[in-house]
Structures are given as C-alpha cells and as structure tokens.
Design an enzyme around this catalytic site. Structure first.
Site, PDB file in Angstrom:
ATOM      1  N   ARG A  71       0.799  -1.136   0.124  1.00  0.00           N
ATOM      2  CA  ARG A  71      -0.013  -0.027   0.016  1.00  0.00           C
ATOM      3  C   ARG A  71       0.869   1.210   0.043  1.00  0.00           C
ATOM      4  O   ARG A  71       0.430   2.451   0.023  1.00  0.00           O
ATOM      5  CB  ARG A  71      -1.028  -0.031   1.227  1.00  0.00           C
ATOM      6  CG  ARG A  71      -1.849  -1.127   1.423  1.00  0.00           C
ATOM      7  CD  ARG A  71      -3.028  -0.986   1.880  1.00  0.00           C
ATOM      8  NE  ARG A  71      -3.935  -0.129   1.513  1.00  0.00           N
ATOM      9  CZ  ARG A  71      -4.690  -0.290   0.420  1.00  0.00           C
ATOM     10  NH1 ARG A  71      -4.920  -1.277   0.014  1.00  0.00           N
ATOM     11  NH2 ARG A  71      -5.450   0.622   0.177  1.00  0.00           N
ATOM     12  N   HIS A  80       7.743  -6.653  -7.301  1.00  0.00           N
ATOM     13  CA  HIS A  80       6.636  -5.845  -7.698  1.00  0.00           C
ATOM     14  C   HIS A  80       6.495  -4.737  -6.929  1.00  0.00           C
ATOM     15  O   HIS A  80       6.617  -4.599  -5.666  1.00  0.00           O
ATOM     16  CB  HIS A  80       5.382  -6.964  -7.251  1.00  0.00           C
ATOM     17  CG  HIS A  80       4.118  -6.433  -7.976  1.00  0.00           C
ATOM     18  ND1 HIS A  80       3.537  -5.237  -7.799  1.00  0.00           N
ATOM     19  CD2 HIS A  80       3.050  -7.103  -8.671  1.00  0.00           C
ATOM     20  CE1 HIS A  80       2.425  -5.195  -8.719  1.00  0.00           C
ATOM     21  NE2 HIS A  80       2.068  -6.246  -9.016  1.00  0.00           N
ATOM     22  N   TYR A 109       1.200  -1.595  -5.312  1.00  0.00           N
ATOM     23  CA  TYR A 109       0.050  -1.224  -6.416  1.00  0.00           C
ATOM     24  C   TYR A 109      -0.849  -0.140  -6.174  1.00  0.00           C
ATOM     25  O   TYR A 109      -1.517   0.242  -6.804  1.00  0.00           O
ATOM     26  CB  TYR A 109      -0.942  -2.436  -6.370  1.00  0.00           C
ATOM     27  CG  TYR A 109      -1.466  -3.153  -4.994  1.00  0.00           C
ATOM     28  CD1 TYR A 109      -2.301  -2.423  -4.244  1.00  0.00           C
ATOM     29  CD2 TYR A 109      -0.937  -4.285  -4.708  1.00  0.00           C
ATOM     30  CE1 TYR A 109      -2.716  -2.847  -3.124  1.00  0.00           C
ATOM     31  CE2 TYR A 109      -1.410  -4.894  -3.374  1.00  0.00           C
ATOM     32  CZ  TYR A 109      -2.402  -4.099  -2.657  1.00  0.00           C
ATOM     33  OH  TYR A 109      -2.673  -4.693  -1.591  1.00  0.00           O
ATOM     34  N   HIS A 132       2.321  -1.797 -12.273  1.00  0.00           N
ATOM     35  CA  HIS A 132       1.026  -1.629 -12.917  1.00  0.00           C
ATOM     36  C   HIS A 132       1.159  -0.239 -13.513  1.00  0.00           C
ATOM     37  O   HIS A 132       1.750   0.777 -12.846  1.00  0.00           O
ATOM     38  CB  HIS A 132      -0.142  -1.549 -11.838  1.00  0.00           C
ATOM     39  CG  HIS A 132      -0.429  -2.767 -11.254  1.00  0.00           C
ATOM     40  ND1 HIS A 132      -1.421  -2.682 -10.211  1.00  0.00           N
ATOM     41  CD2 HIS A 132       0.202  -3.958 -11.356  1.00  0.00           C
ATOM     42  CE1 HIS A 132      -1.351  -4.128  -9.880  1.00  0.00           C
ATOM     43  NE2 HIS A 132      -0.529  -4.822 -10.362  1.00  0.00           N
ATOM     44  N   GLU A 164       2.637  -4.333 -16.202  1.00  0.00           N
ATOM     45  CA  GLU A 164       2.033  -5.520 -16.358  1.00  0.00           C
ATOM     46  C   GLU A 164       0.670  -5.412 -17.101  1.00  0.00           C
ATOM     47  O   GLU A 164       0.203  -4.129 -17.236  1.00  0.00           O
ATOM     48  CB  GLU A 164       1.530  -5.669 -14.708  1.00  0.00           C
ATOM     49  CG  GLU A 164       0.600  -6.880 -14.520  1.00  0.00           C
ATOM     50  CD  GLU A 164       0.479  -7.322 -13.121  1.00  0.00           C
ATOM     51  OE1 GLU A 164       1.024  -6.806 -12.240  1.00  0.00           O
ATOM     52  OE2 GLU A 164      -0.089  -8.397 -12.867  1.00  0.00           O
ATOM     53  N   ASP A 198      -0.302 -11.255 -16.996  1.00  0.00           N
ATOM     54  CA  ASP A 198      -1.074 -11.756 -15.858  1.00  0.00           C
ATOM     55  C   ASP A 198      -2.266 -12.382 -16.515  1.00  0.00           C
ATOM     56  O   ASP A 198      -3.114 -11.722 -17.258  1.00  0.00           O
ATOM     57  CB  ASP A 198      -1.360 -10.622 -14.997  1.00  0.00           C
ATOM     58  CG  ASP A 198      -2.148 -11.142 -13.937  1.00  0.00           C
ATOM     59  OD1 ASP A 198      -3.218 -11.842 -13.869  1.00  0.00           O
ATOM     60  OD2 ASP A 198      -1.780 -10.865 -12.721  1.00  0.00           O
ATOM     61  N   HIS A 230      -5.634 -11.117 -15.514  1.00  0.00           N
ATOM     62  CA  HIS A 230      -5.937  -9.662 -16.035  1.00  0.00           C
ATOM     63  C   HIS A 230      -6.388  -9.848 -17.466  1.00  0.00           C
ATOM     64  O   HIS A 230      -7.278  -9.138 -17.882  1.00  0.00           O
ATOM     65  CB  HIS A 230      -4.578  -9.077 -15.688  1.00  0.00           C
ATOM     66  CG  HIS A 230      -4.496  -8.592 -14.485  1.00  0.00           C
ATOM     67  ND1 HIS A 230      -3.304  -7.873 -13.820  1.00  0.00           N
ATOM     68  CD2 HIS A 230      -5.076  -9.156 -13.229  1.00  0.00           C
ATOM     69  CE1 HIS A 230      -3.030  -7.691 -12.415  1.00  0.00           C
ATOM     70  NE2 HIS A 230      -4.193  -8.397 -12.097  1.00  0.00           N
ATOM     71  N   HIS A 257       2.293 -13.902 -14.943  1.00  0.00           N
ATOM     72  CA  HIS A 257       1.372 -14.086 -13.473  1.00  0.00           C
ATOM     73  C   HIS A 257       0.464 -15.129 -14.046  1.00  0.00           C
ATOM     74  O   HIS A 257      -0.480 -14.900 -14.864  1.00  0.00           O
ATOM     75  CB  HIS A 257       1.062 -12.876 -13.157  1.00  0.00           C
ATOM     76  CG  HIS A 257       1.931 -11.708 -12.575  1.00  0.00           C
ATOM     77  ND1 HIS A 257       1.486 -10.557 -12.426  1.00  0.00           N
ATOM     78  CD2 HIS A 257       3.099 -12.026 -12.089  1.00  0.00           C
ATOM     79  CE1 HIS A 257       2.584  -9.982 -11.778  1.00  0.00           C
ATOM     80  NE2 HIS A 257       3.603 -10.690 -11.745  1.00  0.00           N
ATOM     81  N   ASP A 290     -10.922  -8.191 -11.887  1.00  0.00           N
ATOM     82  CA  ASP A 290      -9.330  -8.577 -11.359  1.00  0.00           C
ATOM     83  C   ASP A 290      -9.530  -9.228  -9.907  1.00  0.00           C
ATOM     84  O   ASP A 290      -9.198  -8.640  -8.873  1.00  0.00           O
ATOM     85  CB  ASP A 290      -8.383  -7.210 -11.235  1.00  0.00           C
ATOM     86  CG  ASP A 290      -7.273  -7.349 -10.801  1.00  0.00           C
ATOM     87  OD1 ASP A 290      -6.730  -8.736 -10.749  1.00  0.00           O
ATOM     88  OD2 ASP A 290      -6.404  -6.583 -10.705  1.00  0.00           O
ATOM     89  N   HIS A 305      -8.401 -12.714  -8.482  1.00  0.00           N
ATOM     90  CA  HIS A 305      -7.475 -13.779  -8.730  1.00  0.00           C
ATOM     91  C   HIS A 305      -8.227 -15.242  -8.082  1.00  0.00           C
ATOM     92  O   HIS A 305      -8.896 -15.015  -7.138  1.00  0.00           O
ATOM     93  CB  HIS A 305      -6.130 -13.982  -8.289  1.00  0.00           C
ATOM     94  CG  HIS A 305      -5.524 -12.699  -8.969  1.00  0.00           C
ATOM     95  ND1 HIS A 305      -4.110 -12.502  -8.384  1.00  0.00           N
ATOM     96  CD2 HIS A 305      -5.751 -11.766  -9.580  1.00  0.00           C
ATOM     97  CE1 HIS A 305      -3.621 -11.423  -9.082  1.00  0.00           C
ATOM     98  NE2 HIS A 305      -4.828 -10.847  -9.722  1.00  0.00           N
ATOM     99  N   GLU A 341      -0.048 -15.867  -8.232  1.00  0.00           N
ATOM    100  CA  GLU A 341      -0.685 -14.932  -7.529  1.00  0.00           C
ATOM    101  C   GLU A 341      -2.023 -15.273  -7.050  1.00  0.00           C
ATOM    102  O   GLU A 341      -2.805 -14.479  -7.113  1.00  0.00           O
ATOM    103  CB  GLU A 341      -0.624 -13.612  -8.243  1.00  0.00           C
ATOM    104  CG  GLU A 341       0.693 -12.909  -8.635  1.00  0.00           C
ATOM    105  CD  GLU A 341       0.448 -11.768  -9.235  1.00  0.00           C
ATOM    106  OE1 GLU A 341      -0.254 -11.481 -10.268  1.00  0.00           O
ATOM    107  OE2 GLU A 341       1.419 -10.772  -9.237  1.00  0.00           O
TER     108      GLU A 341
HETATM  109 ZN    ZN Z   1      -4.570  -8.927 -10.148  1.00  0.00          ZN
HETATM  110 FE    FE Z   2      -0.511  -9.939 -11.495  1.00  0.00          FE
HETATM  111 FE    FE Z   3       0.386  -6.934  -9.878  1.00  0.00          FE
END
Ligand code: ZN
Ligand code: FE
Ligand code: FE
Length: 280
Positions: free
Chosen positions: A38, A68, A71, A108, A143, A177, A180, A212, A225, A227, A257
């Site tokens: 975060r 990564h 996000y 992202h 991504e 991904d 995604h 991913h 989105d 998963h 993920e």
């Molecule tokens: Zn995602």
């Molecule tokens: Fe991802």
């Molecule tokens: Fe991601």
C-alpha cells in the site's frame, strides 16, 4: 533446463528467507513486494541478508526473480503530487534492487483517473524516461491489466502505445497476467493462438519477460481482477497449462498470485511442473 516456476512470497523476513521458502515449496523463482504494497517506507537494506541470499540462490538454482512495485502507486494520476510520489518511490526501488544480479521490476502502468487514455499514456512514458536511465541491470515490466476503472494497460495496444512512444527501449517490457488479460476480454481459454498473435503484432513476443499465472473468479471481459486458485476459476487448469507449456512462453519466469497459503502454492507448482515434464 527446469522451468522457472514460483509464487508471490512475503518479503517481511528478507531475501534469504524468501529463497529458503521458495526451495521448500519447489519454486526456482518468486515475486515479492518491494515495500508494503500500500506504499510506505521500504525496510532498511541488509547487506548480510542479501549476500547470504545470493550465495543460497546460486547454490539452489534460483533464477531471476520479480520485484513488484506497490500497487497503490500511480504514474498517471490526475494529481501531480501522486505522480511525483510514485516516480520517487520507483526510483528508490530501482536503487535498492541494484545489488540483485537478475531482477525484473513489475509495475501497474497506472490509472488515468479521468484524464483519458492518451494523457495517461503520455504521463507513464514521461515517468519511464526518468526511470530507464536509473534501471542499471533491472528490467522494467509493465503489467497487463484487467481494465478496471480508468486503468491504462487493459489492452495490448495500450501497452504497445507506451513502448512505442519511448521507441521500444532496451530494459523495458511486459509481464502478462493470465487473470488480468482474461478479465480484460482476451480469450486465452478457447483462442490462445489468436491472442498470442495479437500480442506479437502489437507489443511483440520478444518484449514479454514474465507471466503471472492466476485463474479468475469472473467471466471473460468482466474487468474485475479477482484471482482464483488454478482450476477453480473461469479460465480453468487446462487452458492455463496450455499457456505454461506453450513454446513461446514456457521459457519465461512464471509466478502464481493465487489465493493460497504455502501448501497450496507448493501443490500448484507441482501441478505445473508435472505438466511441463510430461511434455518435455
Ligand atoms: Zn490482479
Ligand atoms: Fe499480477
Ligand atoms: Fe500486479
């Protein structure tokens, strides 16, 4: 050569702990957040942990890993202070990643928050002009996104527009991904070849550096989105295995993920490895 398969791991105990966990669950790559996902402060660098990890990775066949970015960063927010904070955080991440010999930095692209795709694309490209000279040996990866809200990167063409604006520079590529792209509307279940041809025509398969691997809780084109565990979602295990064993993709590092604890990840890694070995 063993396929590079792993999963997202907690970085809270440092690099060596991630390396050990990876080996325990049958992984030879992994992904981690560079800092609290975060946003927030990165942990103090620990040179002993890093050198212990590098020796361990070398001795245990751990290949390239994926860092990564948080996000919550947004390189194309309508708010200038958020854009600036995002760029500064990513520059700091790049500096911290320099001691790792093989690392991919996945982020992202951003959400244009009402400015429009064109303006968002220009702001992301502008930020990348500042990031690329600082990359060292880190490869930056945009991504593929599900296209929720005002996300940029929800189509291959939108990622290609960023790359082309920069003249397709070395050190910049894409991480695909599976959840995604499915949520974005690409039919990787029934029309994988056509989707890969589309990707190759727009972005170029030579620009694809990592995958991913996730199933999706939602139907194709839902832009949600969320998963799901492999085989428990709308993409399905067979389609995901067709991707992980595809000649154009099987050499890439791939990380799960999925909503799992370590034992679930170990199981999914075993499943994907068995599938790859059956075809080898
Ligand atoms: Zn995602
Ligand atoms: Fe991802
Ligand atoms: Fe991601």
């Amino acid at each position: 050569m063993q396929q590079l398969i792993g999963c997202h791991l907690s970085s809270s105990k440092g690099y060596l702990a991630m390396g050990r966990t990876a080996v325990q669950i049958g992984a030879n790559t992994f992904q981690f957040f560079t800092r609290n996902p975060r946003g927030g402060q990165a942990r103090e660098a620990n040179p002993q942990d890093l050198s212990a990890y590098l020796a361990y990775a070398d001795g245990n066949g751990i290949g390239p890993v994926i860092a990564h970015a948080p996000y919550t960063l947004n390189l194309c927010s309508a708010k200038e202070d958020i854009r600036d904070f995002s760029l500064r955080t990513m520059l700091d991440d790049l500096a911290r990643l320099q001691p790792l010999p093989q690392v991919l930095y996945n982020f992202h692209p951003g959400s244009h928050t009402g400015q429009g795709e064109e303006a968002g694309t220009a702001q992301i490209a502008q930020a990348l002009e500042a990031l690329l000279p600082a990359r060292g040996n880190v490869t930056l990866l945009l991504e593929t996104m599900a296209g929720k809200g005002s996300e940029v990167g929800g189509t291959f063409a939108s990622l290609a527009a960023i790359l082309h604006r920069l003249g397709d520079p070395p050190g910049l590529g894409v991480c695909l991904d599976t959840c995604h792209v499915w949520d974005a509307g690409y039919d990787i279940r029934e029309k994988l070849e056509a989707v890969l041809e589309d990707f190759d025509r727009t972005v170029g398969l030579s620009r694809l550096y990592a995958l991913h691997i996730n199933d999706s809780k939602n139907p194709r084109g839902s832009h949600r989105d969320r998963h799901e565990k492999l085989g428990e979602g709308m993409i399905g295990l067979e389609a995901l295995e067709r991707m992980t064993t595809h000649p154009a993709l099987c050499h890439l590092p791939m990380v799960l993920e999925t909503p799992n604890e370590l034992d679930g990840y170990a199981r999914e890694i075993r499943v994907l490895r068995a599938c790859g070995e059956a075809l080898a």
